[in-house]
Design a protein around this motif. Structure first.
Motif, PDB file in Angstrom:
ATOM      1  N   LEU A  81     -13.498  -2.206  -3.876  1.00 28.97           N
ATOM      2  CA  LEU A  81     -13.640  -1.320  -2.723  1.00 28.97           C
ATOM      3  C   LEU A  81     -15.013  -1.601  -2.121  1.00 28.97           C
ATOM      4  N   THR A  86     -20.857  -1.253  -3.323  1.00 30.92           N
ATOM      5  CA  THR A  86     -19.485  -1.706  -3.528  1.00 30.92           C
ATOM      6  C   THR A  86     -19.000  -1.222  -4.891  1.00 30.92           C
ATOM      7  N   LYS A  89       0.839  -1.197   0.000  1.00 27.74           N
ATOM      8  CA  LYS A  89       0.000   0.000   0.000  1.00 27.74           C
ATOM      9  C   LYS A  89       0.874   1.247   0.000  1.00 27.74           C
ATOM     10  N   GLY A  95      -4.727   0.396  -2.454  1.00 26.11           N
ATOM     11  CA  GLY A  95      -5.491  -0.133  -1.329  1.00 26.11           C
ATOM     12  C   GLY A  95      -6.752  -0.874  -1.710  1.00 26.11           C
ATOM     13  N   LEU A  96      -6.906  -1.240  -3.002  1.00 25.90           N
ATOM     14  CA  LEU A  96      -8.063  -2.043  -3.373  1.00 25.90           C
ATOM     15  C   LEU A  96      -7.938  -3.436  -2.764  1.00 25.90           C
ATOM     16  N   GLU A  97      -9.073  -4.084  -2.552  1.00 24.83           N
ATOM     17  CA  GLU A  97      -9.100  -5.415  -1.948  1.00 24.83           C
ATOM     18  C   GLU A  97      -9.402  -6.477  -3.001  1.00 24.83           C
ATOM     19  N   ASP A  98      -9.111  -7.717  -2.625  1.00 23.29           N
ATOM     20  CA  ASP A  98      -9.381  -8.866  -3.501  1.00 23.29           C
ATOM     21  C   ASP A  98      -8.843  -8.610  -4.920  1.00 23.29           C
ATOM     22  N   GLY A 101     -10.178  -5.400  -8.981  1.00 26.38           N
ATOM     23  CA  GLY A 101      -9.975  -4.952  -7.609  1.00 26.38           C
ATOM     24  C   GLY A 101     -11.267  -4.404  -7.039  1.00 26.38           C
ATOM     25  N   GLU A 113      -3.218  -2.649  -6.023  1.00 26.40           N
ATOM     26  CA  GLU A 113      -2.780  -3.023  -4.669  1.00 26.40           C
ATOM     27  C   GLU A 113      -2.177  -1.831  -3.937  1.00 26.40           C
TER      28      GLU A 113
END
Length: 517
Positions: A291, A340, A35, A85-88, A289, A82
């Motif tokens: 959020l 989302t 991050k 800070g995006l997830e998955d 990605g 990444e």
């Protein structure tokens, strides 16, 4: 700018991956990017920040599906997701086709012709192949069929011959007028002396119609004259899935076409084609990605990271716009989002859209993920206007290419889009009604397969003349529009987020009060 360290980091990731194919194409990216909490990576990105993403993508090279540069582009986007800070963050894999012409030459009467191999010609439908005209090449008579119409007359004598025809671009910007719901052009620039509304885009052409008819009539090769193009033969068309071109072919400039026709008039008709290459199945990688928001209802924001040349406008500018949205929204608290957000950059835009179709099948049709996609925003082609000059050269104007937002949203969202266009002064921008197109045939943008499934979609698109050419370089990017476009689409996405999903696609019929009559 902070572009170099991150690009080097992505290169290091490839070195660390330590595995590849016989062509030295890496298969896996082992490490994730950390991050980035620096000020430049937080909040609304600056123009320099957005432009640096385009620079990085262009520096990777020709980002063609299934190539080392194509995989590097996917890894670069994954790393950016990444670091924001995006997830998955992950790849979605699909199978596509890599096509290459390793040896291609054309001559007429023994004189070499300045010609560029037509992408995706000499195909073997639905299977890999190594194609070749053989050591002696393909020798045949060349015949001029002009526009290739009327088909019955022009194509009756082409069996066993190489056809010469004019490739025509069919859709000028003015042709979209029936779809226009709104146009923001306060200086009436569309009426300038160059008549930019008459400049045709290079996507919708006579390619499929003429070549299908020519093949059906027995032609063994083709030479397309770029009749509406600037002075370049480096035209790399998409793979039009409904037309499997099984004969070898080339593109030539209008000037070279005139020279060929003079040779034909003088009785020189014997042509020779040398064409060798291959078509092979390759792994395509789209990057996703997330959020999280308060619900599983999901707003999808997309573009495509593959290109055929350096692809600054197509679609470095689109990917950078997706990253700009990702950076802004990643800086906001999750509780501020009703819905989302899902960010994706696709592969296979030029090789048949297999990645797009696989994604739609998994996420929308079969609903195999937790994400219920209720709206789509697609960002493409933030570029300057290109026209064909009086001597055939490409002329770049100091103004945005005429552009539009094709959409199948309901009336409240259309109003929100108009307000965003005006507020951020997105000049030369139209709102285009795509409700019928989405329902019947899809739209000519990267969002076609999503909107065809009935997902309310706002797709930013333009069709610069240089879009499929090696001329699509950094100087064509409309830098001054990178921030205004980002800010306008933040407003649009905020409006989508605030609107109940059931109301996004509604087109209410006005109710007239008899008292008002």
């Amino acid at each position: 700018m902070l572009r170099t360290p991150l690009l080097l980091a992505c290169s290091v990731l490839f070195a660390l991956a330590g595995c590849g194919t016989a062509d030295n194409v890496p298969i896996n990216i082992i490490q994730a990017c950390s991050k980035d909490d620096s000020a430049v990576a937080t909040g609304m990105p600056t123009q320099d920040r957005i432009y640096s993403w385009i620079e990085d993508l262009v520096s990777i090279g020709y980002r063609r599906t299934g190539t080392k540069a194509g995989y590097e582009a996917a890894a670069y986007v994954k790393c950016q997701f990444e670091s924001l800070g995006l997830e998955d963050v992950h790849y979605e894999y699909s199978t596509s086709w890599s096509w290459s012409a390793d040896k291609a030459a054309l001559s007429v009467g023994g004189t070499p012709v300045d010609a560029f191999p037509s992408a995706f010609s000499y195909l073997t439908p639905n299977e890999p192949s190594t194609f070749s005209t053989g050591p002696q090449g393909l020798n045949a008579e060349m015949i001029d069929i002009g526009l290739g119409t009327p088909i019955e007359q022009q194509l009756k004598n082409v069996k066993g011959k190489i056809v010469l025809f004019d490739l025509k671009f069919l859709l000028p910007t003015a042709g979209l007028a029936p779809l226009m719901e709104f146009l923001w052009d306060p200086t009436l620039s569309v009426l300038d002396r160059e008549l930019s509304i008459l400049v045709p885009n290079p996507y919708i052409t006579t390619y499929s119609t003429v070549l299908q008819a020519a093949m059906d009539a027995g032609a063994v090769g083709f030479v397309g004259v770029m009749a509406d193009y600037f002075d370049s033969n480096h035209y790399y068309n998409e793979l039009y899935r409904r037309t499997e071109v099984t004969i070898p072919g080339f593109w030539v400039t209008q000037k070279e076409g005139q020279r060929l026709r003079e040779q034909l008039r003088n009785g020189t008709r014997e042509a020779r084609i040398v064409f060798e290459g291959s078509r092979k199945a390759v792994e395509a990688r789209s990057v996703v990605g997330i959020l999280p928001g308060k619900s599983e209802e999901t707003i999808m924001v997309q573009s495509h990271h593959d290109s055929v040349f350096k692809g600054a406008v197509e679609d470095g500018s689109g990917v950078a716009s997706v990253l700009a949205q990702a950076q802004y929204y990643a800086s906001q608290p999750a509780e501020s989002r009703e819905k989302t957000m899902l960010f994706v950059t696709f592969d296979t835009h030029f090789t048949g859209y297999q990645a797009h179709m696989a994604f739609v099948d998994k996420y929308i049709v079969k609903k195999e993920t937790p994400y219920k996609i209720v709206a789509n925003v697609t960002l493409e082609h933030i570029g300057k206007q290109g026209i064909k000059g009086p001597d055939g050269q490409l002329v770049i104007k100091d103004q945005s290419e005429l552009r539009g937002i094709m959409n199948n949203f309901g009336l409240p969202m259309k109003v929100a889009m108009i307000n965003a266009i005006i507020k951020h002064d997105l000049r030369r921008m139209a709102l285009l009604q795509a409700n019928v197109l989405c329902a019947v045939a899809g739209i000519p943008t990267d969002a076609s397969f999503v909107c065809a499934e009935g997902i309310p979609t706002a797709s930013l698109i333009s069709g610069p003349l240089y879009l499929y050419d090696e001329a699509d370089t950094l100087d064509k990017v409309d830098r001054e529009q990178l921030v205004p476009v980002t800010e306008a689409f933040i407003d649009i996405i905020d409006a989508i987020d605030a609107t109940p999903a059931a109301l996004l696609g509604l087109l209410p019929v006005p109710v007239v009060n008899p008292v008002d009559l």
